[in-house]
Design a protein around this motif. Structure first.
Motif, PDB file in Angstrom:
ATOM      1  N   VAL A  50      86.526  51.422  77.826  1.00 28.58           N
ATOM      2  CA  VAL A  50      86.427  52.208  79.030  1.00 28.58           C
ATOM      3  C   VAL A  50      85.118  53.004  78.625  1.00 28.58           C
ATOM      4  O   VAL A  50      85.090  53.995  77.686  1.00 28.58           O
ATOM      5  N   LEU A  51      84.193  52.931  79.404  1.00 28.42           N
ATOM      6  CA  LEU A  51      83.071  54.224  79.544  1.00 28.42           C
ATOM      7  C   LEU A  51      83.583  55.465  80.151  1.00 28.42           C
ATOM      8  O   LEU A  51      84.056  55.212  81.416  1.00 28.42           O
ATOM      9  N   TYR A  52      83.443  56.544  79.585  1.00 27.64           N
ATOM     10  CA  TYR A  52      83.499  57.635  80.227  1.00 27.64           C
ATOM     11  C   TYR A  52      84.977  57.714  80.841  1.00 27.64           C
ATOM     12  O   TYR A  52      85.059  57.956  82.016  1.00 27.64           O
ATOM     13  N   PRO A  53      85.950  57.774  80.099  1.00 25.99           N
ATOM     14  CA  PRO A  53      87.487  57.706  80.648  1.00 25.99           C
ATOM     15  C   PRO A  53      87.623  59.079  81.573  1.00 25.99           C
ATOM     16  O   PRO A  53      87.271  60.146  80.980  1.00 25.99           O
ATOM     17  N   PRO A  54      88.088  59.012  82.809  1.00 24.93           N
ATOM     18  CA  PRO A  54      88.293  60.210  83.420  1.00 24.93           C
ATOM     19  C   PRO A  54      89.581  60.946  82.895  1.00 24.93           C
ATOM     20  O   PRO A  54      90.460  60.169  82.193  1.00 24.93           O
ATOM     21  N   ASP A  55      89.781  61.994  83.265  1.00 23.74           N
ATOM     22  CA  ASP A  55      91.077  62.782  82.843  1.00 23.74           C
ATOM     23  C   ASP A  55      92.430  62.224  83.533  1.00 23.74           C
ATOM     24  O   ASP A  55      93.422  62.328  82.882  1.00 23.74           O
ATOM     25  N   THR A  56      92.258  61.353  84.501  1.00 21.28           N
ATOM     26  CA  THR A  56      93.533  60.885  84.880  1.00 21.28           C
ATOM     27  C   THR A  56      93.864  59.491  84.259  1.00 21.28           C
ATOM     28  O   THR A  56      95.294  59.063  84.467  1.00 21.28           O
ATOM     29  N   LEU A  57      93.244  59.322  83.063  1.00 20.22           N
ATOM     30  CA  LEU A  57      93.617  58.052  82.364  1.00 20.22           C
ATOM     31  C   LEU A  57      94.367  58.507  81.318  1.00 20.22           C
ATOM     32  O   LEU A  57      94.318  59.341  80.623  1.00 20.22           O
ATOM     33  N   ALA A  58      95.231  57.647  81.182  1.00 16.76           N
ATOM     34  CA  ALA A  58      96.369  57.872  80.050  1.00 16.76           C
ATOM     35  C   ALA A  58      96.937  56.340  79.458  1.00 16.76           C
ATOM     36  O   ALA A  58      96.448  55.233  80.175  1.00 16.76           O
ATOM     37  N   ASP A  59      97.493  56.372  78.191  1.00 13.74           N
ATOM     38  CA  ASP A  59      97.836  55.272  77.683  1.00 13.74           C
ATOM     39  C   ASP A  59      98.573  54.402  78.425  1.00 13.74           C
ATOM     40  O   ASP A  59      99.768  54.981  78.889  1.00 13.74           O
ATOM     41  N   GLY A  60      98.599  53.243  78.534  1.00 11.19           N
ATOM     42  CA  GLY A  60      99.349  52.248  79.504  1.00 11.19           C
ATOM     43  C   GLY A  60      99.056  52.326  80.891  1.00 11.19           C
ATOM     44  O   GLY A  60      99.658  51.531  81.792  1.00 11.19           O
ATOM     45  N   VAL A  61      98.123  53.145  81.407  1.00  8.78           N
ATOM     46  CA  VAL A  61      97.546  52.996  82.988  1.00  8.78           C
ATOM     47  C   VAL A  61      97.110  51.813  83.233  1.00  8.78           C
ATOM     48  O   VAL A  61      96.138  51.489  82.457  1.00  8.78           O
ATOM     49  N   ARG A  62      97.120  51.175  84.494  1.00 14.73           N
ATOM     50  CA  ARG A  62      96.662  50.211  84.638  1.00 14.73           C
ATOM     51  C   ARG A  62      95.116  50.358  85.069  1.00 14.73           C
ATOM     52  O   ARG A  62      94.847  51.604  85.725  1.00 14.73           O
ATOM     53  N   VAL A  63      94.345  49.717  84.852  1.00 16.56           N
ATOM     54  CA  VAL A  63      92.754  49.818  85.092  1.00 16.56           C
ATOM     55  C   VAL A  63      92.172  48.732  85.874  1.00 16.56           C
ATOM     56  O   VAL A  63      92.579  47.472  85.665  1.00 16.56           O
ATOM     57  N   ARG A  64      91.089  48.928  86.439  1.00 18.45           N
ATOM     58  CA  ARG A  64      90.294  47.747  87.372  1.00 18.45           C
ATOM     59  C   ARG A  64      89.035  48.151  86.837  1.00 18.45           C
ATOM     60  O   ARG A  64      88.382  49.131  87.305  1.00 18.45           O
ATOM     61  N   ALA A  65      88.082  47.171  86.441  1.00 23.54           N
ATOM     62  CA  ALA A  65      86.568  47.134  86.144  1.00 23.54           C
ATOM     63  C   ALA A  65      85.907  47.314  87.304  1.00 23.54           C
ATOM     64  O   ALA A  65      86.144  46.504  88.282  1.00 23.54           O
ATOM     65  N   SER A  66      84.978  48.345  87.261  1.00 25.30           N
ATOM     66  CA  SER A  66      84.110  48.254  88.581  1.00 25.30           C
ATOM     67  C   SER A  66      82.927  47.165  88.374  1.00 25.30           C
ATOM     68  O   SER A  66      82.391  47.063  89.438  1.00 25.30           O
ATOM     69  N   ALA A  67      82.621  46.559  87.281  1.00 23.80           N
ATOM     70  CA  ALA A  67      81.938  45.645  87.077  1.00 23.80           C
ATOM     71  C   ALA A  67      82.180  44.766  85.963  1.00 23.80           C
ATOM     72  O   ALA A  67      83.013  45.005  84.982  1.00 23.80           O
ATOM     73  N   GLU A  68      81.484  43.667  85.765  1.00 22.47           N
ATOM     74  CA  GLU A  68      81.630  42.830  84.634  1.00 22.47           C
ATOM     75  C   GLU A  68      81.279  43.813  83.544  1.00 22.47           C
ATOM     76  O   GLU A  68      80.466  44.641  83.087  1.00 22.47           O
TER      77      GLU A  68
END
Length: 399
Positions: free
Chosen positions: A376-394
């Motif tokens: 993950v690039l420039y991880p936001p403060d809301t991100l934590a271990d195990g949180v689901r993520v969705r890539a904004s681009a390839e």
């Protein structure tokens, strides 16, 4: 019975919608792929081009100069008239001016001797470069040296030839200045009233600046015209003194954002021995050192560059042929260590890593990651271990 089933179904749908609305959404993040390949640690700074050899033609004596007919960009030949000067009558030249003219002859003689010594050094350096290239070519054919060393030896020879050409021009200019100083001294002692003096170009070149365009009176040494070759340029960039100690003459340089389609290769010719104080945009005083950089690309690749153009330079201080690379935007501090978020199965997984060398865009990974993984690039403060993520681009590569 049917009505009860309908009510139950509606209740289940409402409950499902409520659960779905309250469920945490995947965090949208930018991602990048971990790749393996060459890595360079660079020092990035802004630089400015300048004509490598510039010559300021000045008034050899006091008098009145006629209006100049030249404009910047005009081409002149060696010995071509640049200005016409009407000197003061010998009776109006005081003893102090006579002494200045005599001392100018002595200074011109010293300058010629210095230029001749510089040409002798350049000739010796050229002979050494030719000998080194012949030796490297022989060892390279036998497989003892790499192609990079052969390329470096060939580059050193090219730069030595350029230095010799520059010193030859300097000797020619010194001879011209000495002859002009002697003639001016002789004219001040017995010239004819109203006699004019033609100021001539010491070398062939292009008019860079007309410093005295209008007719008027000038004193001894007043700059009149500036000459140079606008296609023979070098680059000057200043770096922090803490970075300068890691840069050596001969270090590879890439010139970028100069206006062309691709970066240009360069080489550090000189690291100036003295630093100076410069105030940054934030008002902080910094000690900086000038680097003088030669372009080593073909002339047709950089023919759009002229005197005083802005460029960006990347000075290579260390390089690795095969390294695991991660964007610096993915790294962040986790206590005393470094960490990244790795995307695994649609979730962000916190992982400790050990970075090595780094530059402005990426860092080497010594431990904790594998090629092909996504971070993950420039991880936001809301991100934590195990949180689901969705890539904004390839996922994009680090290079």
């Amino acid at each position: 019975m049917r009505r009860a089933l309908t009510i139950l179904l509606a209740f289940l749908i409402l409950a499902g919608l409520l659960v779905w609305s309250l469920a945490p959404r995947p965090v949208t993040v930018q991602v990048a792929s971990i790749t393996r390949g060459p890595f360079e640690q660079t020092i990035d700074e802004e630089g400015k081009t300048r004509v490598r050899e510039r010559y300021v033609v000045s008034a050899p004596l006091a008098g009145r100069v006629a209006r100049s007919g030249y404009k910047p960009g005009d081409t002149v030949a060696a010995g071509q008239a640049l200005a016409v000067l009407t000197p003061l009558a010998p009776a109006l030249i005081d003893a102090r001016t006579q002494q200045q003219l005599a001392e100018r002859v002595g200074g011109a003689e010293a300058a010629r001797a210095r230029a001749q010594a510089g040409m002798a050094r350049a000739q010796a350096a050229l002979r050494k470069s030719e000998s080194d290239l012949a030796r490297v070519q022989k060892l390279s054919k036998e497989g003892f040296l790499s192609p990079a060393q052969l390329e470096q030896a060939d580059l050193d020879l090219q730069l030595a030839r350029r230095d010799l050409d520059a010193t030859r021009q300097a000797v020619h200019v010194a001879d011209h200045d000495l002859a002009t100083a002697r003639a001016a001294l002789q004219l001040s002692r017995g010239g004819t009233p109203g006699e004019t003096w033609t100021v001539r170009a010491p070398v062939a070149g292009t008019v860079l600046k007309v410093l005295q365009e209008s007719e008027g009176s000038v004193i001894l040494g007043t700059p009149l015209v500036e000459l140079g070759n606008p296609s023979d340029i070098e680059i000057v960039a200043n770096v922090l003194s803490a970075d300068a100690v890691r840069i050596q003459p001969g270090s590879a340089v890439r010139i970028e954002r100069w206006g062309g389609p691709r970066s240009l290769p360069g080489r550090v010719r000189r690291v100036e021995p003295s630093a100076f104080t410069k105030v940054s945009a934030l008002g902080v005083e910094e000690q900086r050192v000038n680097l003088v950089i030669d372009l080593v690309s073909a002339a047709d690749e950089s023919n759009g560059l002229r005197d005083g153009f802005r460029v960006e330079v990347r000075v290579v201080v260390r390089s690795e042929a095969d390294a695991l690379r991660v964007p610096v935007g993915a790294l962040f501090r986790q206590g005393e260590d470094w960490a990244v978020y790795v995307v695994d199965g649609g979730r962000a997984r916190l992982r400790a890593v050990r970075p090595g060398l780094r530059n402005a865009r990426e860092a080497m990974v010594l431990q904790g990651l594998k090629a092909g993984e996504t971070v993950v690039l420039y991880p936001p403060d809301t991100l934590a271990d195990g949180v689901r993520v969705r890539a904004s681009a390839e996922p994009r590569p680090t290079n």
